[in-house]
Design an enzyme around this catalytic site. Structure first.
Site, PDB file in Angstrom:
ATOM      1  N   ASN A  50       2.146  -3.521  -5.352  1.00 36.44           N
ATOM      2  CA  ASN A  50       0.907  -2.543  -4.681  1.00 36.44           C
ATOM      3  C   ASN A  50       1.771  -2.692  -3.495  1.00 36.44           C
ATOM      4  O   ASN A  50       2.110  -3.442  -3.134  1.00 36.44           O
ATOM      5  CB  ASN A  50      -0.257  -3.057  -4.850  1.00 36.44           C
ATOM      6  N   GLU A  51       2.601  -1.200  -3.757  1.00 38.07           N
ATOM      7  CA  GLU A  51       2.982  -1.027  -1.713  1.00 38.07           C
ATOM      8  C   GLU A  51       3.479  -2.068  -1.591  1.00 38.07           C
ATOM      9  O   GLU A  51       3.273  -2.487  -0.225  1.00 38.07           O
ATOM     10  CB  GLU A  51       1.737  -0.587  -0.505  1.00 38.07           C
ATOM     11  N   CYS A 107      13.366 -16.271   4.469  1.00 35.75           N
ATOM     12  CA  CYS A 107      14.209 -14.769   4.984  1.00 35.75           C
ATOM     13  C   CYS A 107      15.388 -15.354   5.771  1.00 35.75           C
ATOM     14  O   CYS A 107      16.277 -14.732   5.737  1.00 35.75           O
ATOM     15  CB  CYS A 107      13.399 -13.965   5.224  1.00 35.75           C
ATOM     16  N   GLU A 127      -2.810   7.301  -6.052  1.00 33.01           N
ATOM     17  CA  GLU A 127      -4.029   6.934  -5.446  1.00 33.01           C
ATOM     18  C   GLU A 127      -3.905   8.557  -4.747  1.00 33.01           C
ATOM     19  O   GLU A 127      -3.062   8.658  -3.860  1.00 33.01           O
ATOM     20  CB  GLU A 127      -3.445   6.375  -4.176  1.00 33.01           C
TER      21      GLU A 127
HETATM   22  C1  GAL Z   1      -3.536   1.894  -0.156  1.00 33.75           C
HETATM   23  C2  GAL Z   1      -3.616   0.393  -1.768  1.00 33.75           C
HETATM   24  C3  GAL Z   1      -5.124   0.157  -1.658  1.00 33.75           C
HETATM   25  C4  GAL Z   1      -6.444   0.141  -1.318  1.00 33.75           C
HETATM   26  C5  GAL Z   1      -5.880   1.735  -0.595  1.00 33.75           C
HETATM   27  C6  GAL Z   1      -7.599   1.876   0.544  1.00 33.75           C
HETATM   28  O1  GAL Z   1      -3.166   2.097   0.490  1.00 33.75           O
HETATM   29  O2  GAL Z   1      -2.256   1.001  -2.401  1.00 33.75           O
HETATM   30  O3  GAL Z   1      -4.883  -0.760  -3.000  1.00 33.75           O
HETATM   31  O4  GAL Z   1      -6.160  -0.616  -0.659  1.00 33.75           O
HETATM   32  O5  GAL Z   1      -4.865   1.815   0.011  1.00 33.75           O
HETATM   33  O6  GAL Z   1      -6.719   1.181   1.508  1.00 33.75           O
HETATM   34 ZN    ZN Z   2       9.786 -15.054   4.167  1.00 30.73          ZN
END
Ligand code: GAL
Ligand code: ZN
Length: 687
Positions: free
Chosen positions: A144-145, A160, A315
């Protein structure tokens, strides 16, 4: 695809299982056909090392499937569980102050840690094997992101650092070459062993001043950290490709997020998706909190260009947002309007964040479609309506979005400016955004590309602040202009080579002949009100088609010597009073416009009008401020999305009347669009 995927992020693990059938029924009633799940559910899927529990997820998916809903499964690696971290605290990332993150947030992992790779393989393989034949699984979202880490933009741990040294060895071959290219003679920084090379930590200087590390080292470190996310994603892509070849693989990107090269990240995906929160300027936004629909449009356009000219919104904002504080709520009509803006700009899937507002955890205030107590209200109603309307758009969802203009946004420039912001008022994405806004205001379609993207198809290429310039890029630009392209260059271009060294030529360096000007002096302009000399804004006179306009200039001024160009603008007052500020050179069949300063919105609009005219770009459909018109073309027919971002109604004149697809009514070429309303007109000349 004949209609968009439509759905929400769903977290059954946050609720009692008795609620799940109620959710599924409400979703079905809203036209939802897809949910994204499990991207943070690691502790429930693997409660102990190697012990997996998919029963709860199977049950939730079964209920959804019975209501005609498919799923996008998230691999849960964005939330490494407490047992994993307790056993291997070295997984936690280290920020630029040298502090290791604690457990208790999410994204608390270093992407290069071998033990985290092992844990990742274990959970992703187990999930992939369990769901590879599942009829309800449509796609996977990896993690995720990526890059949005808990305690700073990049990891600085010893793993790293070792990986960075290996990356450098690969790039430069020998220390001799690295020392020479980086100019490490400066301040006795010559390295005699790879292990001596540091990762750049925070300096004593304020963050806004950039980094005091060697700029060549800094740029390489930013490239390396971006690559490390790309590689971490690859690890998961490979597993999913092998085990689930029939499923599509995506990842949720973050629009203008600056720390990962999204062109590289997208290469390994089947489809790009991104997270769109119009009411919440991202924390990294260069737009200084100024929310604007053009900013959102620009992010969509950037995402559209990454992969196959289509994308998903993974999203889409569905309510007021907030962790500690709550943002103003989307006004009635705005959720629908933002959804239609996404579809207008190429989205083939709309997944709202999130289904129901959570009563526990960090995101208690991040409002979903349903409120905390779970009863449908205004937002649910609006989403039901939107889902129904999207069904009426049919094949239009995959239609072309033809653009004759491209803006070049370079990751090297982003990162080199991060090390050395150069001028108080200079933010690279703000410069990109100023040009974008001028085009957006005319409803002229724009693609965003990088220096490696093909610019051959376009008539106009705008390359603001092309700070880091590789040799082959300037060669390609020359050839493209000679063949008939119209190129817009600005101040701070051609300043650095690919190693982030300043070129030893007059600016704009290798672009000097192309532009027909050279910079003989320059000054940064401080923001207005500082009382300092060179406190902008200054002014300049733009002469467009014989008419003189007085416009504002800020951020920076180049003092130009014209070698072979026509002068379009001249400074009035300020340190370079009377010197050329904006020029136009004709070359072969093309032309180059050089802009030595940052123009205000009025100046920008005038100049871009001229640029489009000389390049022969078809004019966009004129509209009042903040009424956005997007032209899509399918089988030779024009479709006009008209999006009114204002609270009040406006009258628009389209090139022709036609059928308004959302309501099915016939409209003439003059049509009223209400406040926060949107129309999609299938043009039928003659109506
Ligand atoms: C996004 C993230 C979600 C949720 C949303 C609201 O950046 O992918 O999991 O956290 O923001 O904060
Ligand atoms: Zn690292």
């Amino acid at each position: 695809m004949t209609h968009p995927l439509f759905g929400a992020a769903y977290y059954p693990e946050h609720w009692n299982s008795e609620r799940w059938p109620i959710d599924a029924r409400l979703m079905q009633q809203a036209g939802i056909n897809m949910v994204r799940m499990a991207e943070f559910a690691w502790s429930r899927l693997e409660p102990e090392e190697g012990l997996f529990d998919f029963a709860w997820l199977d049950k939730a998916i079964e209920i959804l499937m019975a209501h005609g809903i498919q799923v996008i499964l998230g691999t849960p690696t964005a939330a490494p569980p407490a047992w994993l971290i307790a056993g291997h605290p070295e997984i936690l990332p280290v920020n630029e102050d040298g502090q290791r993150a604690g457990f208790g947030m999410r994204r608390h992992y270093c992407p290069t840690q071998p033990v985290f790779h092992t844990a990742t393989r274990r959970i992703v393989e187990a999930m992939a094997r369990h769901y590879q034949q599942h009829p309800a699984v449509f796609a996977w979202q990896i993690d995720n992101e990526l890059g949005n880490i808990a305690n700073g933009a990049r990891c600085h741990c010893s793993s790293c650092r070792t990986a960075f040294q290996a990356w450098l060895k690969q790039r430069y071959g020998s220390l001799e070459r690295l020392n020479s290219v980086w100019g490490t003679v400066f301040w006795s920084q010559e390295y005699s062993a790879w292990e001596q090379i540091p990762v750049p930590m925070r300096n004593v200087r304020p963050a806004s001043a950039g980094s005091a590390y060697n700029p060549s080292l800094y740029l390489d470190f930013t490239r390396f950290t971006s690559d490390s996310w790309v590689q971490y994603q690859q690890l998961q892509v490979q597993i999913l490709h092998d085990l689930c070849p029939q499923h599509r693989i995506t990842h949720n990107l973050m629009g203008l997020f600056p720390y990962v090269d999204y062109v590289k990240l997208a290469q390994d995906l089947d489809v790009v998706s991104w997270d769109n929160y119009p009411r919440l300027p991202a924390p990294w936004s260069a737009f200084k909190g100024n929310w604007s629909p053009s900013h959102v449009a620009m992010s969509h356009d950037l995402m559209r260009g990454l992969k196959g000219r289509t994308f998903w919104v993974m999203e889409q904002q569905a309510g007021p947002s907030g962790w500690g504080r709550i943002s103003p709520t989307p006004l009635p009509g705005e959720i629908r309007l933002w959804t239609l803006q996404s579809v207008a700009r190429g989205a083939e899937a709309i997944i709202y964040f999130r289904w129901r507002t959570c009563t526990v955890g960090t995101e208690q205030y991040w409002h979903g479609i349903l409120p905390h107590e779970g009863t449908p209200g205004r937002r649910y109603e609006e989403i039901c309506q939107t889902g129904e309307e999207l069904q009426r758009l049919g094949a239009l969802v995959g239609a072309d979005l033809p653009a004759e203009v491209a803006i070049l946004r370079s990751y090297d420039a982003i990162w080199a400016f991060e090390a050395q912001p150069t001028a108080e008022g200079l933010a690279y994405d703000d410069q990109i955004g100023r040009y974008y806004r001028a085009l957006w205001g005319r409803n002229v379609a724009v693609d965003l590309i990088t220096e490696d993207g093909p610019w051959e198809p376009y008539k106009v290429l705008v390359a603001p602040c092309l700070f880091v310039l590789r040799k082959e890029v300037s060669t390609r630009l020359h050839a493209w202009v000679e063949a008939g392209g119209t190129l817009v260059l600005t101040f701070r271009s051609g300043v650095k080579d690919e190693y982030n060294r300043v070129v030893d030529q007059p600016l704009p360096g290798a672009l000097r002949d192309l532009a027909g000007v050279q910079v003989i002096d320059y000054t940064a302009l401080l923001p207005a009100g500082t009382g300092a000399p060179c406190g902008g804004p200054e002014s300049l006179e733009l002469v467009i088609d014989g008419t003189s306009h007085n416009v504002g200039a800020d951020v920076w001024m180049d003092d130009l010597q014209v070698n072979d160009a026509e002068v379009l603008g001249t400074y009035r007052g300020g340190p370079f009073d009377g010197a050329p500020a904006v020029t136009l050179k004709r070359l072969g069949a093309g032309r180059v416009i050089y802009v030595g300063t940052s123009l205000d919105d009025g100046g920008q609009a005038l100049l871009m009008g001229k640029v489009l005219e000389v390049a022969g770009v078809s004019a966009g459909v004129p509209s009042p401020d903040n009424v956005e018109i997007v032209r899509r073309v399918h089988e030779g027919i024009d479709y006009w999305f008209v999006l009114n971002h204002n609270p009040v109604a406006h009258e628009i004149r389209l090139p022709s009347g036609g059928i308004e697809l959302l309501t099915g009514r016939t409209v003439t070429e003059t049509v009223i669009v209400n406040g926060f309303d949107a129309l999609v007109v299938c043009s039928q000349p003659g109506i």
